[in-house]
Design a protein around this motif. Structure first.
Motif, short mmCIF file in Angstrom:
data_model
loop_
_atom_site.label_atom_id
_atom_site.label_comp_id
_atom_site.label_asym_id
_atom_site.label_seq_id
_atom_site.Cartn_x
_atom_site.Cartn_y
_atom_site.Cartn_z
N ARG A 267 30.28 45.58 54.43
CA ARG A 267 30.85 46.15 53.21
C ARG A 267 31.20 47.63 53.44
O ARG A 267 30.44 48.35 54.09
CB ARG A 267 29.80 46.03 52.09
CG ARG A 267 30.19 46.60 50.75
CD ARG A 267 29.29 46.04 49.64
NE ARG A 267 27.89 46.44 49.77
CZ ARG A 267 27.40 47.62 49.43
NH1 ARG A 267 28.19 48.54 48.96
NH2 ARG A 267 26.11 47.87 49.56
N ILE A 268 32.33 48.06 52.88
CA ILE A 268 32.72 49.48 52.96
C ILE A 268 33.05 49.92 51.54
O ILE A 268 33.74 49.20 50.82
CB ILE A 268 33.91 49.66 53.94
CG1 ILE A 268 34.28 51.12 54.12
CG2 ILE A 268 35.13 48.86 53.54
CD1 ILE A 268 35.18 51.35 55.35
N GLU A 269 32.49 51.06 51.12
CA GLU A 269 32.67 51.48 49.72
C GLU A 269 32.75 53.00 49.63
O GLU A 269 31.86 53.70 50.12
CB GLU A 269 31.49 50.96 48.88
CG GLU A 269 31.59 51.29 47.41
CD GLU A 269 30.48 50.65 46.57
OE1 GLU A 269 29.81 49.71 47.06
OE2 GLU A 269 30.29 51.12 45.43
N GLY A 270 33.80 53.49 49.00
CA GLY A 270 33.89 54.92 48.72
C GLY A 270 33.19 55.24 47.41
O GLY A 270 33.00 54.36 46.57
N PHE A 271 32.80 56.49 47.26
CA PHE A 271 32.16 56.87 45.98
C PHE A 271 32.42 58.33 45.67
O PHE A 271 32.63 59.15 46.57
CB PHE A 271 30.65 56.59 46.01
CG PHE A 271 29.88 57.48 46.95
CD1 PHE A 271 29.83 57.23 48.31
CD2 PHE A 271 29.19 58.60 46.46
CE1 PHE A 271 29.13 58.05 49.18
CE2 PHE A 271 28.48 59.43 47.33
CZ PHE A 271 28.46 59.15 48.68
N LEU A 272 32.43 58.62 44.38
CA LEU A 272 32.49 60.00 43.88
C LEU A 272 31.14 60.33 43.28
O LEU A 272 30.67 59.60 42.39
CB LEU A 272 33.56 60.14 42.80
CG LEU A 272 35.01 60.26 43.23
CD1 LEU A 272 35.92 60.35 42.01
CD2 LEU A 272 35.21 61.48 44.12
N THR A 273 30.55 61.40 43.73
CA THR A 273 29.22 61.78 43.21
C THR A 273 29.28 62.05 41.71
O THR A 273 28.29 61.83 41.00
CB THR A 273 28.72 63.01 44.00
OG1 THR A 273 28.81 62.67 45.39
CG2 THR A 273 27.29 63.35 43.66
N ALA A 274 30.45 62.48 41.24
CA ALA A 274 30.61 62.74 39.79
C ALA A 274 30.27 61.50 38.96
O ALA A 274 29.90 61.63 37.80
CB ALA A 274 32.04 63.18 39.51
N ASN A 275 30.38 60.31 39.56
CA ASN A 275 30.05 59.08 38.82
C ASN A 275 28.56 58.73 38.91
O ASN A 275 28.16 57.67 38.44
CB ASN A 275 30.89 57.91 39.34
CG ASN A 275 32.35 58.10 39.01
OD1 ASN A 275 32.69 58.68 37.98
ND2 ASN A 275 33.23 57.64 39.89
N HIS A 276 27.78 59.60 39.55
CA HIS A 276 26.35 59.30 39.73
C HIS A 276 25.48 60.46 39.23
O HIS A 276 24.34 60.62 39.68
CB HIS A 276 26.07 58.99 41.21
CG HIS A 276 26.85 57.81 41.69
ND1 HIS A 276 26.45 56.51 41.50
CD2 HIS A 276 28.06 57.74 42.30
CE1 HIS A 276 27.36 55.68 41.98
NE2 HIS A 276 28.35 56.41 42.48
N MET A 277 26.02 61.25 38.30
CA MET A 277 25.27 62.41 37.82
C MET A 277 24.02 62.01 37.04
O MET A 277 23.12 62.83 36.85
CB MET A 277 26.16 63.32 36.97
CG MET A 277 27.32 63.94 37.73
SD MET A 277 26.86 64.80 39.25
CE MET A 277 26.35 66.37 38.59
N ASP A 278 23.96 60.77 36.60
CA ASP A 278 22.75 60.30 35.91
C ASP A 278 21.53 60.36 36.84
O ASP A 278 20.39 60.34 36.36
CB ASP A 278 22.94 58.85 35.40
CG ASP A 278 23.28 57.91 36.54
OD1 ASP A 278 24.31 58.12 37.20
OD2 ASP A 278 22.48 56.99 36.79
#
Ligand SMILES: NC(=O)c1ccc[n+]([C@@H]2O[C@H](COP(=O)([O-])OP(=O)(O)OC[C@H]3O[C@@H](n4cnc5c(N)ncnc54)[C@H](OP(=O)(O)O)[C@@H]3O)[C@@H](O)[C@H]2O)c1
Length: 330
Positions: A267-278
């Motif tokens: 699996r390969i997945e990009g992410f934005l930390t802004a979506n994990h501020m919780d």
């Protein structure tokens, strides 16, 4: 009161140049009632800023020409007529400037919890959280697995390496040059690759991780991502945090052969930390403990004076900085 700021004068083409920026002084005049006056103490320098200096559409709007370069800062209230008293530390998005006036709802008070305030821009801030979210939520790293991290001595990468170790993984880190590689050994990285001294990154990774890798935490893209895809074990995961090797390129870059993911059920997945501020509050609690116990070490590269923000920023793409680059304002 005079305040100096660094403005984006023109959009960089390729490697950013000092002339892409302009230092401008202005007189703030008297503070309006209800506003607080804040003096920035530390200003964050980050790779994502390069994408937002470009005029093309991205995940967020481009920075405006002729305006102060936006970004995170830690500041101190110096004038106020409200509940926020002078001396209070605040987190702001005021960018590359010395002093500014803001409405109280535009800034956030900072409880430093015994940590140096500037760590909230680096190891205990979004940089550290990127490593934490990427390894726990995206890659779901497990004890006994092999983790590969690129730009491993950087602000995000050095936290990813140490969290990997804390989570019970075997860690392989890649960085440029002997000093950064020595630091990686100091923070407990099991196998170190000096990518600048290697002509074949895939072969270097095969030597460092003979059984392959389970997780790749990508900060760099390019040849590192190619090598990582080739080394991925069955059910491997790649968390794409960033691809700094492509940020100065004009247009898409060639990528790895993703067909290799099929047979390995990877699996390969990009992410934005802004979506994990919780995750931020929980993460800061853990990080304060890790720093206090010595389980996590960090390096910052401090530049004195806002006039040095362009130099610190350009340094990101030349490997000039060690850990988190910060501008300190006296
Ligand atoms: N997804 C998100 O929300 C998010 C949030 C924060 C950061 N990021 C990304 O995470 C990555 C790391 O960020 P950071 O703040 O910790 O910066 P960083 O890794 O400290 O960035 C600077 C380092 O990148 C390396 N580098 C630069 N150009 C390179 C190239 N062409 N090939 C290989 N390495 C190169 C250099 O390392 P060496 O000195 O070892 O060569 C340099 O010191 C970046 O890609 C950034 O955009 C993403």
């Amino acid at each position: 009161m005079q305040s100096r700021a660094v403005l984006l004068r023109r959009r960089p083409v390729g490697m950013p140049m000092p002339d892409d920026f302009e230092l401008r002084a202005s007189d703030l005049g008297p503070r309006a009632r209800g506003f607080v006056r804040v003096k920035n103490r530390f200003v964050s320098i980050d790779p994502y800023m390069r994408g937002r200096m470009a005029g093309r559409a991205g995940y967020a709007a481009s920075f405006a020409l002729g305006e102060t370069v936006p970004g995170r800062t830690i500041g101190e209230v110096i004038e106020s007529d409200g509940p926020l008293k002078p001396g209070a530390l605040v987190r702001t998005l005021s960018g590359w400037r010395e002093v500014f006036d803001a409405r109280p709802d535009e800034i956030e008070t900072l409880d430093p919890r015994g940590l140096p305030p500037e760590t909230f821009l680096g190891v205990a801030g979004v940089s550290g959280l990127s490593a934490y979210a990427g390894l726990t939520r995206i890659a779901q790293l497990k004890p006994g697995e092999t983790l590969f991290v690129s730009a491993a001595s950087g602000a995000v990468g050095s936290v990813a390496c140490q969290l990997g170790r804390i989570m019970g993984a075997r860690v392989v880190g890649s960085a440029g040059g002997p000093a950064k590689c020595a630091f990686l050994r100091e923070i407990g990285v099991d196998a170190v690759i000096d990518y600048k001294a290697e002509s074949d990154l895939a072969a270097a990774l095969a030597r460092a991780a003979p059984g392959g890798i389970d997780v790749y935490f990508d900060n760099v893209g390019g040849a590192h991502l190619d090598a990582a895809v080739g080394a991925l074990r069955p059910f491997g995961r790649i968390a794409i945090c960033g691809m700094i090797s492509a940020y100065n390129a004009d247009g898409p870059q060639p990528g790895p052969n993703l067909m290799q993911l099929v047979g390995r059920s990877a699996r390969i997945e990009g992410f934005l930390t802004a979506n994990h501020m919780d995750l931020m509050e929980r993460f800061i609690g853990y990080m304060a403990g890790w720093i206090a116990s010595g389980a996590v070490k960090y390096r910052d590269t401090i530049y004195d004076g806002i006039e040095n923000a362009p130099r610190a920023f350009i340094g990101l793409f030349r490997g000039d900085n060690f850990g988190k680059p910060l501008i300190r304002i006296a």
